[in-house]
Write a protein that holds these residues in place. Structure first.
Motif, PDB file in Angstrom:
ATOM      1  N   LEU A   4     125.049  77.368  67.388  1.00 21.51           N
ATOM      2  CA  LEU A   4     125.792  78.194  68.326  1.00 21.51           C
ATOM      3  C   LEU A   4     125.942  79.637  67.861  1.00 21.51           C
ATOM      4  CD1 LEU A   4     128.492  75.638  69.500  1.00 21.51           C
ATOM      5  CD2 LEU A   4     126.363  76.296  70.630  1.00 21.51           C
ATOM      6  N   THR A   5     125.420  79.957  66.670  1.00 25.11           N
ATOM      7  CA  THR A   5     125.427  81.355  66.239  1.00 25.11           C
ATOM      8  C   THR A   5     124.259  82.110  66.871  1.00 25.11           C
ATOM      9  OG1 THR A   5     124.069  80.960  64.265  1.00 25.11           O
ATOM     10  CG2 THR A   5     126.483  80.748  64.028  1.00 25.11           C
ATOM     11  N   GLN A   6     123.333  81.382  67.457  1.00 26.09           N
ATOM     12  CA  GLN A   6     122.194  81.986  68.145  1.00 26.09           C
ATOM     13  C   GLN A   6     122.474  82.036  69.640  1.00 26.09           C
ATOM     14  OE1 GLN A   6     119.547  83.215  66.346  1.00 26.09           O
ATOM     15  NE2 GLN A   6     120.849  82.621  64.624  1.00 26.09           N
ATOM     16  N   LYS A   7     121.993  83.070  70.295  1.00 27.76           N
ATOM     17  CA  LYS A   7     122.246  83.234  71.728  1.00 27.76           C
ATOM     18  C   LYS A   7     121.308  82.388  72.586  1.00 27.76           C
ATOM     19  CE  LYS A   7     123.288  86.666  75.124  1.00 27.76           C
ATOM     20  NZ  LYS A   7     124.215  87.727  75.264  1.00 27.76           N
ATOM     21  N   SER A   8     120.197  81.959  72.004  1.00 27.13           N
ATOM     22  CA  SER A   8     119.248  81.160  72.783  1.00 27.13           C
ATOM     23  C   SER A   8     118.771  79.964  71.980  1.00 27.13           C
ATOM     24  CB  SER A   8     118.061  82.021  73.224  1.00 27.13           C
ATOM     25  OG  SER A   8     117.358  82.481  72.093  1.00 27.13           O
ATOM     26  N   LEU A   9     118.201  79.031  72.686  1.00 26.85           N
ATOM     27  CA  LEU A   9     117.651  77.832  72.059  1.00 26.85           C
ATOM     28  C   LEU A   9     116.167  78.047  71.801  1.00 26.85           C
ATOM     29  CD1 LEU A   9     119.449  75.187  74.265  1.00 26.85           C
ATOM     30  CD2 LEU A   9     119.908  75.715  71.879  1.00 26.85           C
ATOM     31  N   PRO A  10     115.604  77.333  70.836  1.00 22.93           N
ATOM     32  CA  PRO A  10     114.192  77.534  70.515  1.00 22.93           C
ATOM     33  C   PRO A  10     113.288  77.169  71.690  1.00 22.93           C
ATOM     34  CG  PRO A  10     115.076  75.641  69.323  1.00 22.93           C
ATOM     35  CD  PRO A  10     116.228  76.297  70.014  1.00 22.93           C
ATOM     36  N   ASP A  11     112.241  77.974  71.862  1.00 28.15           N
ATOM     37  CA  ASP A  11     111.268  77.700  72.928  1.00 28.15           C
ATOM     38  C   ASP A  11     109.837  77.765  72.400  1.00 28.15           C
ATOM     39  OD1 ASP A  11     110.961  80.404  72.530  1.00 28.15           O
ATOM     40  OD2 ASP A  11     111.206  80.967  74.633  1.00 28.15           O
ATOM     41  N   ALA A  12     109.736  77.748  71.073  1.00 33.18           N
ATOM     42  CA  ALA A  12     108.416  77.799  70.445  1.00 33.18           C
ATOM     43  C   ALA A  12     108.472  77.048  69.125  1.00 33.18           C
ATOM     44  CB  ALA A  12     108.005  79.250  70.199  1.00 33.18           C
ATOM     45  N   ILE A  13     107.296  76.630  68.681  1.00 27.95           N
ATOM     46  CA  ILE A  13     107.174  76.048  67.346  1.00 27.95           C
ATOM     47  C   ILE A  13     106.142  76.875  66.587  1.00 27.95           C
ATOM     48  CG2 ILE A  13     107.809  73.713  68.070  1.00 27.95           C
ATOM     49  CD1 ILE A  13     104.770  73.036  67.761  1.00 27.95           C
ATOM     50  N   THR A  14     106.229  76.819  65.280  1.00 27.52           N
ATOM     51  CA  THR A  14     105.313  77.587  64.436  1.00 27.52           C
ATOM     52  C   THR A  14     104.324  76.635  63.770  1.00 27.52           C
ATOM     53  OG1 THR A  14     107.074  79.183  64.016  1.00 27.52           O
ATOM     54  CG2 THR A  14     105.178  79.228  62.532  1.00 27.52           C
ATOM     55  N   VAL A  15     103.061  76.959  63.931  1.00 35.30           N
ATOM     56  CA  VAL A  15     101.982  76.192  63.301  1.00 35.30           C
ATOM     57  C   VAL A  15     101.030  77.199  62.670  1.00 35.30           C
ATOM     58  CG1 VAL A  15     100.068  74.590  63.648  1.00 35.30           C
ATOM     59  CG2 VAL A  15     102.162  74.323  64.985  1.00 35.30           C
ATOM     60  N   GLY A  16     100.794  77.034  61.382  1.00 36.98           N
ATOM     61  CA  GLY A  16      99.882  77.934  60.684  1.00 36.98           C
ATOM     62  C   GLY A  16     100.314  79.380  60.742  1.00 36.98           C
ATOM     63  N   LEU A  21     104.417  78.700  72.399  1.00 42.46           N
ATOM     64  CA  LEU A  21     105.437  78.361  73.389  1.00 42.46           C
ATOM     65  C   LEU A  21     105.308  76.898  73.781  1.00 42.46           C
ATOM     66  CD1 LEU A  21     105.417  81.454  75.773  1.00 42.46           C
ATOM     67  CD2 LEU A  21     107.137  80.841  74.067  1.00 42.46           C
ATOM     68  N   ILE A  22     106.473  76.253  73.907  1.00 40.05           N
ATOM     69  CA  ILE A  22     106.492  74.840  74.274  1.00 40.05           C
ATOM     70  C   ILE A  22     107.311  74.635  75.533  1.00 40.05           C
ATOM     71  CG2 ILE A  22     106.134  73.901  71.963  1.00 40.05           C
ATOM     72  CD1 ILE A  22     109.180  73.610  71.729  1.00 40.05           C
ATOM     73  N   ASN A  23     107.052  73.543  76.204  1.00 41.77           N
ATOM     74  CA  ASN A  23     107.894  73.111  77.312  1.00 41.77           C
ATOM     75  C   ASN A  23     109.148  72.512  76.691  1.00 41.77           C
ATOM     76  OD1 ASN A  23     106.079  73.623  79.572  1.00 41.77           O
ATOM     77  ND2 ASN A  23     104.799  72.055  78.627  1.00 41.77           N
ATOM     78  N   THR A  24     110.308  72.960  77.129  1.00 41.94           N
ATOM     79  CA  THR A  24     111.555  72.517  76.492  1.00 41.94           C
ATOM     80  C   THR A  24     112.339  71.527  77.343  1.00 41.94           C
ATOM     81  OG1 THR A  24     112.788  74.389  77.411  1.00 41.94           O
ATOM     82  CG2 THR A  24     111.788  74.676  75.211  1.00 41.94           C
ATOM     83  N   ASP A  25     111.861  71.198  78.533  1.00 41.40           N
ATOM     84  CA  ASP A  25     112.600  70.300  79.416  1.00 41.40           C
ATOM     85  C   ASP A  25     112.771  68.920  78.787  1.00 41.40           C
ATOM     86  OD1 ASP A  25     113.724  69.924  82.242  1.00 41.40           O
ATOM     87  OD2 ASP A  25     112.384  68.206  82.022  1.00 41.40           O
TER      88      ASP A  25
END
Length: 186
Positions: A4-16, A21-25
């Motif tokens: 909750l210290t972040q204003k948004s939720l993650p919408d991506a993952i890091t690879v290499g 960008l990922i679908n978050t539904d």
């Protein structure tokens, strides 16, 4: 676990070292959880297609560690409750519990899961916080039952207190004192 210290939720993952960008539904990740469990149960045989998780480009997974960000997103760790003992039993089955999950969200939060879009982490947070008065909570409680009998009520509350306390983090002074102790006696 929501940060909750972040204003948004993650919408991506890091690879290499690159973000994808990922679908978050919640529906997509519920499907992933079902398919992943089935794939693991089958002995990890066959191809496990995860292309549907990504919005645009799909990363190239070169090593096993490249999958970590997917698992961290799909199954975020909560530090509480913690326990030295776990029944090891699954208590939630997305493929079978749809009616109960739907009715619990409607009953507890007034959210119609059929008509709403929701980030997977929001869904998990609400799922974790379902009130005991919902049928889904009762079902999960039945599935978690271990058969263990505890006669001492105080012991029950001590275990609950221990399970729900945040993990202890040493101060710098404590770490330094421990290092000095280990250097002297180690």
């Amino acid at each position: 676990m929501l940060d909750l210290t972040q204003k948004s939720l993650p919408d991506a993952i890091t690879v290499g070292g690159r973000d994808f960008l990922i679908n978050t539904d919640f529906r997509i990740w519920m499907k992933f959880a079902i398919e992943y469990k089935s794939w693991v149960t089958s002995g990890m045989k066959g191809v496990f297609d995860i292309r549907y998780l990504f919005k645009t480009s799909v990363p190239v997974f070169e090593k096993v560690e490249d999958y970590n960000s997917i698992f961290l997103f799909a199954f975020p760790r909560n530090v509480v409750p913690h326990s030295s003992k776990d029944s090891g039993n699954d208590v939630l089955f997305y493929e079978y519990d749809g009616d109960y999950i739907y009715s619990a969200f409607l009953q507890a939060y007034g959210i119609d899961l059929i008509d709403t879009d929701m980030h997977w982490h929001k869904f998990l947070a609400l799922m974790n916080g379902l009130p005991d008065c919902t049928r889904m909570s009762a079902i999960m409680g039945h599935r978690a039952y271990t058969g263990e009998k505890i006669k001492d009520e105080a012991a029950i509350y001590r275990r609950l207190k221990e399970a729900w306390m945040p993990p202890y983090e040493e101060t710098e002074e404590e770490k330094q004192a421990e290092d000095e102790f280990n250097a002297y006696f180690g």
